[in-house]
Design a protein around this motif. Structure first.
Motif, PDB file in Angstrom:
ATOM      1  N   GLY A   1      45.204  40.076  39.245  1.00 26.69           N
ATOM      2  CA  GLY A   1      44.667  41.350  38.803  1.00 26.69           C
ATOM      3  C   GLY A   1      44.971  42.453  39.806  1.00 26.69           C
ATOM      4  O   GLY A   1      45.205  42.197  40.985  1.00 26.69           O
ATOM      5  N   LYS A   2      44.954  43.681  39.345  1.00 25.81           N
ATOM      6  CA  LYS A   2      45.311  44.809  40.196  1.00 25.81           C
ATOM      7  C   LYS A   2      44.214  45.146  41.205  1.00 25.81           C
ATOM      8  O   LYS A   2      44.479  45.766  42.231  1.00 25.81           O
ATOM      9  N   ILE A   3      42.983  44.756  40.910  1.00 31.23           N
ATOM     10  CA  ILE A   3      41.884  45.022  41.842  1.00 31.23           C
ATOM     11  C   ILE A   3      41.112  43.738  42.083  1.00 31.23           C
ATOM     12  O   ILE A   3      41.208  42.778  41.311  1.00 31.23           O
ATOM     13  N   ASP A   4      40.338  43.738  43.172  1.00 30.04           N
ATOM     14  CA  ASP A   4      39.519  42.570  43.494  1.00 30.04           C
ATOM     15  C   ASP A   4      38.494  42.324  42.387  1.00 30.04           C
ATOM     16  O   ASP A   4      38.047  43.257  41.708  1.00 30.04           O
ATOM     17  N   LEU A   5      38.121  41.065  42.251  1.00 30.97           N
ATOM     18  CA  LEU A   5      37.105  40.710  41.255  1.00 30.97           C
ATOM     19  C   LEU A   5      35.803  41.455  41.541  1.00 30.97           C
ATOM     20  O   LEU A   5      35.099  41.887  40.615  1.00 30.97           O
ATOM     21  N   THR A   6      35.489  41.621  42.821  1.00 30.12           N
ATOM     22  CA  THR A   6      34.257  42.329  43.182  1.00 30.12           C
ATOM     23  C   THR A   6      34.281  43.773  42.702  1.00 30.12           C
ATOM     24  O   THR A   6      33.253  44.305  42.268  1.00 30.12           O
ATOM     25  N   ALA A   7      35.440  44.411  42.782  1.00 27.03           N
ATOM     26  CA  ALA A   7      35.548  45.799  42.321  1.00 27.03           C
ATOM     27  C   ALA A   7      35.365  45.880  40.811  1.00 27.03           C
ATOM     28  O   ALA A   7      34.729  46.816  40.300  1.00 27.03           O
ATOM     29  N   SER A   8      35.906  44.897  40.092  1.00 26.45           N
ATOM     30  CA  SER A   8      35.713  44.859  38.640  1.00 26.45           C
ATOM     31  C   SER A   8      34.235  44.724  38.302  1.00 26.45           C
ATOM     32  O   SER A   8      33.719  45.382  37.398  1.00 26.45           O
ATOM     33  N   ILE A   9      33.555  43.844  39.045  1.00 27.03           N
ATOM     34  CA  ILE A   9      32.128  43.629  38.809  1.00 27.03           C
ATOM     35  C   ILE A   9      31.330  44.891  39.150  1.00 27.03           C
ATOM     36  O   ILE A   9      30.439  45.305  38.396  1.00 27.03           O
ATOM     37  N   ALA A  10      31.661  45.523  40.271  1.00 28.93           N
ATOM     38  CA  ALA A  10      30.967  46.754  40.664  1.00 28.93           C
ATOM     39  C   ALA A  10      31.172  47.848  39.627  1.00 28.93           C
ATOM     40  O   ALA A  10      30.220  48.565  39.263  1.00 28.93           O
ATOM     41  N   ASN A  11      32.393  47.982  39.132  1.00 28.65           N
ATOM     42  CA  ASN A  11      32.658  48.998  38.111  1.00 28.65           C
ATOM     43  C   ASN A  11      31.894  48.705  36.828  1.00 28.65           C
ATOM     44  O   ASN A  11      31.432  49.630  36.139  1.00 28.65           O
ATOM     45  N   ALA A  12      31.732  47.422  36.515  1.00 27.18           N
ATOM     46  CA  ALA A  12      30.964  47.053  35.325  1.00 27.18           C
ATOM     47  C   ALA A  12      29.492  47.402  35.493  1.00 27.18           C
ATOM     48  O   ALA A  12      28.831  47.846  34.546  1.00 27.18           O
ATOM     49  N   VAL A  13      28.965  47.196  36.703  1.00 30.78           N
ATOM     50  CA  VAL A  13      27.574  47.576  36.969  1.00 30.78           C
ATOM     51  C   VAL A  13      27.408  49.087  36.851  1.00 30.78           C
ATOM     52  O   VAL A  13      26.416  49.578  36.292  1.00 30.78           O
ATOM     53  N   ILE A  14      28.390  49.841  37.355  1.00 31.83           N
ATOM     54  CA  ILE A  14      28.344  51.305  37.226  1.00 31.83           C
ATOM     55  C   ILE A  14      28.287  51.713  35.757  1.00 31.83           C
ATOM     56  O   ILE A  14      27.493  52.583  35.364  1.00 31.83           O
ATOM     57  N   GLU A  15      29.107  51.084  34.936  1.00 36.98           N
ATOM     58  CA  GLU A  15      29.090  51.388  33.503  1.00 36.98           C
ATOM     59  C   GLU A  15      27.746  51.019  32.887  1.00 36.98           C
ATOM     60  O   GLU A  15      27.240  51.737  32.003  1.00 36.98           O
ATOM     61  N   ALA A  16      27.165  49.907  33.351  1.00 42.07           N
ATOM     62  CA  ALA A  16      25.853  49.504  32.835  1.00 42.07           C
ATOM     63  C   ALA A  16      24.774  50.521  33.213  1.00 42.07           C
ATOM     64  O   ALA A  16      23.880  50.823  32.412  1.00 42.07           O
ATOM     65  N   ILE A  17      24.858  51.065  34.433  1.00 41.33           N
ATOM     66  CA  ILE A  17      23.910  52.096  34.867  1.00 41.33           C
ATOM     67  C   ILE A  17      24.055  53.344  34.014  1.00 41.33           C
ATOM     68  O   ILE A  17      23.056  53.990  33.645  1.00 41.33           O
ATOM     69  N   GLU A  18      25.284  53.692  33.685  1.00 47.24           N
ATOM     70  CA  GLU A  18      25.525  54.873  32.858  1.00 47.24           C
ATOM     71  C   GLU A  18      24.944  54.715  31.457  1.00 47.24           C
ATOM     72  O   GLU A  18      24.567  55.690  30.808  1.00 47.24           O
TER      73      GLU A  18
END
Length: 320
Positions: free
Chosen positions: A12-29
């Motif tokens: 993947g182009k980004i770390d798995l942790t970054a994908s998870i963090a971005n998903a949490v950000i979307e969940a917060i939104e």
């Protein structure tokens, strides 16, 4: 619906942790009750992305994992939806009593990400290695336990957990991994995915090793051995129906996991077979009575015999 990538050779182009963090950000939104708690690993886990985007939805708890879980449970009781992160052994073994009593027994919601399971822990060594996290979390009544294989699945799972109540545990590498699924793929809690059809041997795997299981199947195809691969990303509740359907007319079944063969995926599959009184040659391929050690992830994967070539050997052996 999910679709398997034709080319799985690239990470993947980004770390798995970054994908998870971005998903949490979307969940917060989508819901400002979602919060992230961290145990002094903001940079390593990329939760600093969440801290920067939504500082009011972020709590740095320091190296006090049991306290972090306690804070999460308190926030859940007040209507918040907490996500917590730390290394796999500290997210499960170290905080088990808090998760069990303050979390599950008290009917609170905690979404727990245990990072760097098994050989993926690399040079952090034996103290940070967990071969037993799935086994522990499976014992918690009504808990959901998952092992994510790539960033597509991880991101979907985070968004799904943000909508659900209860104890949810998922494990996965911190670094980028090879993707199995096409972007936009969706899944179902409690359902496995047949990611490769085959008629001779059934391989049930989960997490990062799904890619290696597919590699092994491709190698064996050249030898005339047809291998079916199931991604059992949701280990609890396990997809009993799929297992019993796909094991029919197979010559053998092999489970392949980055975990101890005691209490993990292989135990869950064995329980399904025993309950249904299904008899089939069965090999549990995982870690047996070992502790972790220091080394690169590639070295450790070979050291603990969790490579595609090791799986090929297991399949050839059971067929003989």
């Amino acid at each position: 619906m999910f679709k398997v990538l034709e080319n799985r050779n690239q990470k993947g182009k980004i770390d798995l942790t970054a994908s998870i963090a971005n998903a949490v950000i979307e969940a917060i939104e989508e819901n400002d009750k979602v919060v992230q708690l961290e145990a002094d690993l903001a940079g390593a886990s990329k939760t600093n992305l969440i801290q920067k985007a939504y500082p009011d939805n972020y709590i740095q708890c320091g190296i006090a994992e049991a306290n972090m879980v306690g804070v999460a449970c308190g926030m859940s009781s007040e209507g918040y939806i907490p996500f917590v992160h730390t290394f796999g052994p500290f997210a499960t073994r170290r905080v088990f009593d808090q998760v069990f009593l303050s979390g599950a027994y008290a009917h609170n919601t905690i979404n727990i990400y245990g990072s760097d399971p098994g050989f993926t822990v690399g040079p952090n060594g034996g103290t940070h290695t967990t071969w037993e996290d799935v086994a522990l979390m499976r014992t918690i009544p009504n808990a959901i336990v998952c092992d994510v294989c790539d960033e597509v699945q991880a991101k979907w799972l985070v968004k799904e957990f943000a909508k659900m109540e209860g104890i949810h545990y998922f494990r996965g590498n911190r670094k980028a991994v090879r993707n199995v699924y096409e972007p936009g793929s969706t899944f179902e809690i409690g359902k496995g995915n047949v990611v490769r059809q085959g008629k001779d041997v059934l391989v049930i795997s989960a997490g990062q090793l799904v890619s290696d299981a597919l590699d092994a199947a491709e190698k064996l195809e050249k030898e005339g051995i047809s291998v079916e691969v199931i991604d059992m990303f949701c280990i609890k509740p396990i997809d009993s129906e799929l297992i019993l359907k796909e094991v029919q007319n197979k010559k053998a079944l092999v489970t392949f996991e980055n975990h101890s063969i005691t209490g993990g995926l292989s135990s869950a599959v064995a329980e399904v077979l025993m309950d249904a009184q299904v008899s089939i040659p069965f090999k549990r391929h995982g870690v047996n009575e070992q502790f972790g050690q220091v080394g690169t992830p590639d070295f450790l994967q070979k050291e603990f015999k969790l490579t595609a070539d090791d799986l090929v050997d297991s399949i050839q052996s059971i067929l003989k």
